[in-house]
Motif scaffolding. Structure first.
Motif, PDB file in Angstrom:
ATOM      1  N   LYS A  21      29.520  38.645  22.475  1.00  0.00           N
ATOM      2  CA  LYS A  21      30.744  37.847  22.488  1.00  0.00           C
ATOM      3  C   LYS A  21      31.931  38.591  23.097  1.00  0.00           C
ATOM      4  O   LYS A  21      32.897  37.964  23.549  1.00  0.00           O
ATOM      5  N   ALA A  25      32.305  35.947  29.824  1.00  0.00           N
ATOM      6  CA  ALA A  25      31.319  34.860  29.820  1.00  0.00           C
ATOM      7  C   ALA A  25      30.662  34.681  31.180  1.00  0.00           C
ATOM      8  O   ALA A  25      29.451  34.432  31.263  1.00  0.00           O
ATOM      9  N   THR A  55      27.445  32.275  23.944  1.00  0.00           N
ATOM     10  CA  THR A  55      28.428  32.156  25.030  1.00  0.00           C
ATOM     11  C   THR A  55      29.117  30.805  25.024  1.00  0.00           C
ATOM     12  O   THR A  55      30.271  30.673  25.433  1.00  0.00           O
TER      13      THR A  55
END
Length: 225
Positions: A21, A25, A55
């Motif tokens: 995370k 992305a 994602t």
């Protein structure tokens, strides 16, 4: 390197998820798309889809590509997990629902729990439309994960089989979640009734359907009140 490491794990731990995370992305999606296209191994693709779920929407194109290739080398559980996280709800659920409808009965029974990833009451409607005997605890676990309410529990408890059995299993799964996935969801019963109403409804179910399975599971529930 993080993807290589994730693929070696039996499950992706919370610490590894947090690492994913923190990455950009777009960079994650490039790496996932590249690896997904380079392998046909279902186990590797399963991990890729699990990472895609961390994602969210940026990985939607990868999830759509996986649907185009399903069921060849694309595990249903991970595909639905990624769909619930990355696609608009209606699109993701529609795809999962259609895929289940196209499966042989045995495969569908083995796969239906994947709908729990959506955590949606729409799965309760799916159960009503598709449940048939013999039912296993899987049906109840799915209901427990899908915003199961006391109102819905009352409807099912008084409707006879198989829904009364699924309702009992759902209440048990909420009171005592026994799978790692269900424990991670921490399911709760919406609109929790007072103990007297719950006890009366369960006892009435035993009177209406006095078979060992109902008596034993209701007995387990009553002990938890």
């Amino acid at each position: 390197s993080l993807l290589d490491y994730s693929i070696t794990r039996w499950r992706i731990e919370d610490e590894v998820i947090e690492r994913w995370k923190k990455l950009q992305a777009d960079e994650v999606c490039i790496a996932l798309n590249r690896r997904f296209g380079a392998t046909k191994k279902a186990a590797v693709r399963s991990v890729i889809l699990e990472v895609a779920a961390t994602t969210g929407a940026p990985a939607a194109d990868l999830v759509l590509q996986a649907w185009r290739e399903h069921p060849h080398g694309v595990p249903f559980w991970s595909l639905v997990q990624a769909s619930a996280a990355c696609l608009p709800f209606e699109d993701g659920f529609d795809r999962a629902e259609k895929a289940l409808a196209d499966m042989p009965e045995k495969t569908r029974r083995e796969s239906l729990s994947a709908l729990a990833h959506f955590r949606s009451p729409r799965a309760l409607l799916w159960i009503e439309d598709n449940a048939s005997e013999p039912t296993t605890e899987v049906w109840g676990r799915l209901a427990a994960a899908s915003s199961f309410s006391w109102q819905k529990a009352q409807e099912w408890l008084t409707s006879g089989r198989p829904l009364n059995l699924i309702a009992i299993d759902a209440l048990l799964a909420i009171a005592d979640p026994r799978t790692p996935f269900l424990r991670s969801l921490r399911p709760k019963l919406d609109a929790l009734p007072d103990e007297r109403d719950l006890r009366q409804a369960l006892e009435a179910t035993v009177v209406a359907d006095p078979v060992p399975r109902v008596e034993q599971r209701v007995g387990s529930l009553l002990l938890k009140l």
